[in-house]
Motif scaffolding. Structure first.
Motif, PDB file in Angstrom:
ATOM      1  N   ASP A  11       0.938  -1.147   0.162  1.00 43.89           N
ATOM      2  CA  ASP A  11       0.011  -0.166  -0.283  1.00 43.89           C
ATOM      3  C   ASP A  11       0.599   1.421   0.522  1.00 43.89           C
ATOM      4  OD1 ASP A  11      -2.227  -1.565   0.464  1.00 43.89           O
ATOM      5  OD2 ASP A  11      -2.903  -1.414   2.040  1.00 43.89           O
ATOM      6  N   ILE A  12       1.916   1.110   0.563  1.00 47.16           N
ATOM      7  CA  ILE A  12       2.891   2.335   0.506  1.00 47.16           C
ATOM      8  C   ILE A  12       2.991   2.319  -1.113  1.00 47.16           C
ATOM      9  CG2 ILE A  12       4.836   2.961   1.580  1.00 47.16           C
ATOM     10  CD1 ILE A  12       4.301   2.162   4.699  1.00 47.16           C
ATOM     11  N   LEU A  13       3.857   1.429  -1.213  1.00 48.18           N
ATOM     12  CA  LEU A  13       4.420   1.505  -2.763  1.00 48.18           C
ATOM     13  C   LEU A  13       3.442   2.113  -3.671  1.00 48.18           C
ATOM     14  CD1 LEU A  13       6.994  -1.417  -2.906  1.00 48.18           C
ATOM     15  CD2 LEU A  13       7.145   1.311  -2.299  1.00 48.18           C
ATOM     16  N   LYS A  14       2.367   1.568  -3.854  1.00 49.37           N
ATOM     17  CA  LYS A  14       1.201   2.005  -4.414  1.00 49.37           C
ATOM     18  C   LYS A  14       0.542   3.254  -4.920  1.00 49.37           C
ATOM     19  CE  LYS A  14      -1.626  -1.568  -3.564  1.00 49.37           C
ATOM     20  NZ  LYS A  14      -2.529  -2.133  -3.864  1.00 49.37           N
ATOM     21  N   SER A  15       0.499   3.758  -3.106  1.00 47.00           N
ATOM     22  CA  SER A  15       0.785   5.176  -3.041  1.00 47.00           C
ATOM     23  C   SER A  15       1.531   6.310  -3.261  1.00 47.00           C
ATOM     24  CB  SER A  15       0.956   5.684  -1.446  1.00 47.00           C
ATOM     25  OG  SER A  15      -0.647   4.542  -0.976  1.00 47.00           O
ATOM     26  N   LEU A  16       2.637   6.092  -3.455  1.00 47.09           N
ATOM     27  CA  LEU A  16       3.444   6.486  -4.478  1.00 47.09           C
ATOM     28  C   LEU A  16       3.862   6.149  -5.562  1.00 47.09           C
ATOM     29  CD1 LEU A  16       5.842   6.941  -1.212  1.00 47.09           C
ATOM     30  CD2 LEU A  16       4.440   8.095  -1.982  1.00 47.09           C
ATOM     31  N   GLY A  17       3.379   5.097  -5.836  1.00 48.75           N
ATOM     32  CA  GLY A  17       3.276   5.211  -7.899  1.00 48.75           C
ATOM     33  C   GLY A  17       4.816   4.312  -7.685  1.00 48.75           C
ATOM     34  N   LEU A  18       5.309   3.368  -6.849  1.00 51.86           N
ATOM     35  CA  LEU A  18       6.875   3.055  -6.932  1.00 51.86           C
ATOM     36  C   LEU A  18       6.271   1.585  -7.396  1.00 51.86           C
ATOM     37  CD1 LEU A  18       8.417   4.771  -4.386  1.00 51.86           C
ATOM     38  CD2 LEU A  18       8.630   4.575  -6.080  1.00 51.86           C
ATOM     39  N   ARG A  19       5.516   1.079  -6.706  1.00 53.75           N
ATOM     40  CA  ARG A  19       5.091   0.018  -7.870  1.00 53.75           C
ATOM     41  C   ARG A  19       3.346  -0.377  -7.716  1.00 53.75           C
ATOM     42  NH1 ARG A  19       8.360  -5.697  -5.581  1.00 53.75           N
ATOM     43  NH2 ARG A  19       7.082  -6.419  -7.315  1.00 53.75           N
TER      44      ARG A  19
END
Length: 379
Positions: free
Chosen positions: A256-264
């Motif tokens: 969820d952290i990565l998706k929120s930042l558009g990183l994965r």
């Protein structure tokens, strides 16, 4: 990360690339998500079951503690039954590291300075090299070396970085470079400062995390602040969210952290309103149910669930599928930002799941067609 909106662009720090088994870490590789088992390692069945739950949640790398010989013996059977590369957690005894490398560990989590004599370090490095293991140097504010505590008076970012570089030099002196570093602390400010300093003075791939972050809720908040800060500034090649919760929960929060930042991107990203008296359906219950019903989806897709027409159409412009609450039990479905058809309240969850699965099938078919066309094209 490429982006069509400049304000969403994150410039990742340049780092060397290593491998944890089949997973590349650093360089231009995606930021990987890690967790750690909390079963007894000697309980092979229980440990494997826990790893498989983490795999279903999308984990990339799993760490397993190896405090004794019985654990390293069990490690071989665990490695053989799971898909995910395994990191063996070693603290002091050099023989456990050698045994873990032989048992099939993809990475050894050690502090070379804690292993003992130079000869013992050499034996561990040779075992890692022989069996294709990488190493993680794991520095922790709670277990800094005495000479650094005497020098700095207390754990500090500078002490964490100095410890990490001292351990790194030991490996480099043995011409071993397949390693990553972590400098964890339970204090968010200390951890972030240490990682930023280490990122500025080295090109080692970094495993980021806020150690002993706490319970599922408090730890998620704490980790999101610390890891979000680092990732937004481009720091971090692999990550773990440390929670007093089942390992798969750590994985879900990490994603969820990565998706929120558009990183994965993996699975369904739900955009939903907090709900209010305007809502045309129970948004909170709907979203909670959908999160469970859509966990099996791996293809990236965005879904907006908005209770009324105030923000619903606007949010739908930004998502693959949008649901906006309407009056008299009639809601509106949006596809790619455009009104598509009304939806009855009855059986609403099943209808949304069907819409998502249908769109996922379309996306997967499109991707397969593109791959086939690329392979068929003359080189």
């Amino acid at each position: 990360m490429s982006s069509y909106r400049p304000y969403q662009h994150i410039e990742r720090r340049k780092s060397r690339q290593i491998h944890v088994g089949k997973v590349p870490v650093g360089g231009d590789a995606p930021i990987s998500v890690q967790t750690m088992t909390n079963t007894l390692t000697t309980d092979v069945e229980g440990t494997v079951a826990q790893i498989r739950k983490a795999e279903q949640a999308g984990v990339d790398i799993v760490r397993v503690s190896c405090p004794d010989e019985a654990s390293t013996q069990a490690l071989k059977a665990i490695v053989e039954q799971v898909e995910t590369p395994i990191v063996a957690d070693i603290h002091f005894h050099y023989k456990r590291a050698i045994e873990a490398a032989r048992a099939g560990a993809a990475c050894l989590r050690i502090n070379p300075g804690n292993i003992g004599s130079a000869e013992r370090v050499r034996e561990v490095v040779n075992a890692a090299r022989e069996h294709g293991c990488s190493i993680r140097i794991g520095v922790n504010a709670g277990s800094l070396e005495r000479h650094l505590l005497e020098k700095y008076g207390e754990p500090t970012p500078e002490a964490l970085v100095e410890s990490a570089l001292e351990h790194a030099k030991i490996l480099q002196d043995h011409d071993f470079h397949e390693f990553k570093i972590s400098v964890k602390a339970s204090d968010v400010f200390m951890a972030v400062a240490a990682y930023q300093q280490l990122a500025d003075c080295s090109d080692h791939p970094l495993h980021i995390g806020i150690t002993e972050a706490g319970s599922k809720r408090a730890g998620t908040v704490k980790s999101s602040i610390g890891l979000g800060n680092l990732l937004w500034s481009g720091v971090g090649d692999t990550m773990r969210v440390s929670l007093s919760a089942p390992p798969e929960e750590e994985v879900l929060v990490g994603w969820d952290i990565l998706k929120s930042l558009g990183l994965r991107h993996r699975g369904v990203k739900i955009v939903s309103c907090p709900s209010c008296a305007r809502q045309g359906f129970n948004v909170v219950e709907t979203v909670q149910t959908l999160e469970d019903r859509l966990q099996h989806i791996k293809t990236p897709l965005t879904l907006s669930i908005i209770g009324c027409v105030v923000n619903g159409p606007g949010e739908a412009l930004m998502t693959d599928i949008g649901i906006t609450g309407g009056g008299q039990g009639r809601h509106m479905v949006y596809r790619a930002g455009k009104q598509d058809h009304p939806m009855a309240a009855e059986g609403m969850i099943d209808q949304i799941v069907e819409l998502v699965e249908q769109r996922v099938s379309e996306l997967e078919a499109e991707k397969a067609a593109q791959t086939a066309a690329a392979e068929a094209a003359p080189s």
